[in-house]
Design a protein around this motif. Sequence first.
Motif, mmCIF file in Angstrom:
data_model
loop_
_atom_site.group_PDB
_atom_site.id
_atom_site.type_symbol
_atom_site.label_atom_id
_atom_site.label_comp_id
_atom_site.label_asym_id
_atom_site.label_seq_id
_atom_site.Cartn_x
_atom_site.Cartn_y
_atom_site.Cartn_z
ATOM 1 N N ALA A 198 9.307 2.760 -17.137
ATOM 2 C CA ALA A 198 7.927 2.606 -17.603
ATOM 3 C C ALA A 198 7.120 1.648 -16.737
ATOM 4 N N VAL A 199 7.794 0.934 -15.830
ATOM 5 C CA VAL A 199 7.102 -0.049 -14.990
ATOM 6 C C VAL A 199 6.838 0.567 -13.611
ATOM 7 N N PRO A 200 5.578 0.786 -13.251
ATOM 8 C CA PRO A 200 5.290 1.356 -11.933
ATOM 9 C C PRO A 200 5.632 0.386 -10.816
ATOM 10 N N VAL A 201 6.135 0.921 -9.713
ATOM 11 C CA VAL A 201 6.489 0.119 -8.542
ATOM 12 C C VAL A 201 5.607 0.536 -7.374
ATOM 13 N N VAL A 202 4.977 -0.452 -6.738
ATOM 14 C CA VAL A 202 4.186 -0.216 -5.539
ATOM 15 C C VAL A 202 4.884 -0.916 -4.379
ATOM 16 N N VAL A 203 5.138 -0.180 -3.318
ATOM 17 C CA VAL A 203 5.740 -0.768 -2.126
ATOM 18 C C VAL A 203 4.639 -1.407 -1.291
ATOM 19 N N VAL A 204 4.855 -2.673 -0.918
ATOM 20 C CA VAL A 204 3.954 -3.375 0.003
ATOM 21 C C VAL A 204 4.808 -3.764 1.198
ATOM 22 N N SER A 205 4.585 -3.098 2.338
ATOM 23 C CA SER A 205 5.528 -3.213 3.440
ATOM 24 C C SER A 205 4.832 -3.430 4.772
ATOM 25 N N ALA A 206 5.544 -4.115 5.682
ATOM 26 C CA ALA A 206 5.050 -4.261 7.049
ATOM 27 C C ALA A 206 5.077 -2.919 7.759
ATOM 28 N N SER A 207 5.892 -2.007 7.283
ATOM 29 C CA SER A 207 5.960 -0.663 7.868
ATOM 30 C C SER A 207 4.826 0.201 7.350
ATOM 31 N N ASP A 208 4.287 1.036 8.239
ATOM 32 C CA ASP A 208 3.351 2.057 7.780
ATOM 33 C C ASP A 208 3.769 3.429 8.323
ATOM 34 N N ARG A 209 5.065 3.564 8.598
ATOM 35 C CA ARG A 209 5.584 4.840 9.095
ATOM 36 C C ARG A 209 5.456 5.909 8.012
ATOM 37 N N SER A 210 5.031 7.085 8.418
ATOM 38 C CA SER A 210 4.899 8.182 7.460
ATOM 39 C C SER A 210 6.215 8.479 6.773
ATOM 40 N N SER A 211 7.324 8.370 7.512
ATOM 41 C CA SER A 211 8.625 8.670 6.916
ATOM 42 C C SER A 211 8.955 7.685 5.801
ATOM 43 N N ASP A 212 8.564 6.418 5.963
ATOM 44 C CA ASP A 212 8.820 5.431 4.911
ATOM 45 C C ASP A 212 7.952 5.698 3.681
ATOM 46 N N VAL A 213 6.698 6.080 3.912
ATOM 47 C CA VAL A 213 5.810 6.407 2.796
ATOM 48 C C VAL A 213 6.364 7.584 2.009
ATOM 49 N N ILE A 214 6.762 8.624 2.722
ATOM 50 C CA ILE A 214 7.303 9.825 2.081
ATOM 51 C C ILE A 214 8.560 9.495 1.281
ATOM 52 N N HIS A 215 9.445 8.720 1.886
ATOM 53 C CA HIS A 215 10.708 8.383 1.210
ATOM 54 C C HIS A 215 10.449 7.543 -0.038
ATOM 55 N N ALA A 216 9.507 6.598 0.049
ATOM 56 C CA ALA A 216 9.205 5.749 -1.109
ATOM 57 C C ALA A 216 8.661 6.576 -2.267
ATOM 58 N N VAL A 217 7.735 7.477 -1.978
ATOM 59 C CA VAL A 217 7.168 8.320 -3.030
ATOM 60 C C VAL A 217 8.242 9.218 -3.618
ATOM 61 N N ASP A 218 9.109 9.744 -2.768
ATOM 62 C CA ASP A 218 10.166 10.624 -3.250
ATOM 63 C C ASP A 218 11.139 9.881 -4.169
ATOM 64 N N LEU A 219 11.296 8.578 -3.960
ATOM 65 C CA LEU A 219 12.185 7.772 -4.805
ATOM 66 C C LEU A 219 11.504 7.259 -6.065
ATOM 67 N N GLY A 220 10.210 7.541 -6.205
ATOM 68 C CA GLY A 220 9.532 7.178 -7.442
ATOM 69 C C GLY A 220 8.471 6.108 -7.334
ATOM 70 N N ALA A 221 8.181 5.623 -6.125
ATOM 71 C CA ALA A 221 7.108 4.633 -5.980
ATOM 72 C C ALA A 221 5.772 5.255 -6.370
ATOM 73 N N MET A 222 4.955 4.488 -7.076
ATOM 74 C CA MET A 222 3.629 4.962 -7.479
ATOM 75 C C MET A 222 2.557 4.582 -6.470
ATOM 76 N N GLY A 223 2.969 3.862 -5.422
ATOM 77 C CA GLY A 223 2.014 3.498 -4.390
ATOM 78 C C GLY A 223 2.721 2.927 -3.192
ATOM 79 N N PHE A 224 2.020 2.947 -2.052
ATOM 80 C CA PHE A 224 2.553 2.382 -0.810
ATOM 81 C C PHE A 224 1.383 1.768 -0.064
ATOM 82 N N VAL A 225 1.441 0.447 0.142
ATOM 83 C CA VAL A 225 0.348 -0.262 0.807
ATOM 84 C C VAL A 225 0.907 -1.014 2.007
#
Length: 244
Positions: free
Chosen positions: A75-102
């Motif tokens: 029930a708790v949304p997770v947003v990734v805040v990362s030094a990386s902005d690689r598309s592959s990392d964004v895709i993987h984070a969303v696929d694992l359930g992240a509700m955001g990537f900044v």
Amino acid sequence: MKVLLIDDHPLILSALKTVIQGLGDHVSVVGAASAAEARGVLAADPDFDLVLLDLALGDAHGFDVLTEFRAQYPAVPVVVVSASDRSSDVIHAVDLGAMGFVPKRASNEILFEALNVVMSGGIYVPPMTLRSFGDGAGAPAGAGSVPQALAVVREQAEAGAVQKTPPLASLGLTPRQTDVLALLLQGKPNKLIARDLNLSVETVKDHVAAVLRALNVSSRTQAVLAVSQMTHQGGINAWRNPPR
């Protein structure tokens, strides 16, 4: 709003706490400098509204922590805040359930926008360059292997290819398909979509398949990314109230 911020760099942790507290008088931020500390915080008090997670932690891999927290605290949304902005990392984070990537290089305004989108039930990802996902566009949700689909998208994303995505209004979705898309973008599985819309699971599967065909993608993750590109072009909340 109560936020758990997880970052093992003291200066960044302090800076992000200050920025997030600037969202309003009723925002409280708890900082954790490691995955172990974050686990302890959540075990003692799981009543958080949002978790902000750095991927580069000293005591754990960020993607593993993301998977763990999504399973234990769905029930708790997770947003990734990362030094990386690689598309592959964004895709993987969303696929694992992240509700955001900044990306950490993003401005405060973008961080505020992302958090507002997530707290409103949406998914925020930064603009990325993606091209057509290929011949599997008509596949229904869950068809084929998600890892295989992601591998194709990652190759295309890292190659810097551009996907031309039509505005949402031109997709030709029915009102019910639009409702399904909105719930799909909230990360809900077919069973919950069926319950929310008072439909059968089979009917929802048919609607999801139609939505994926309209977006020219073959998976839910790809759908999130495709809609994100449209909404960044035509207004971040465009998908919430599309023309019918």
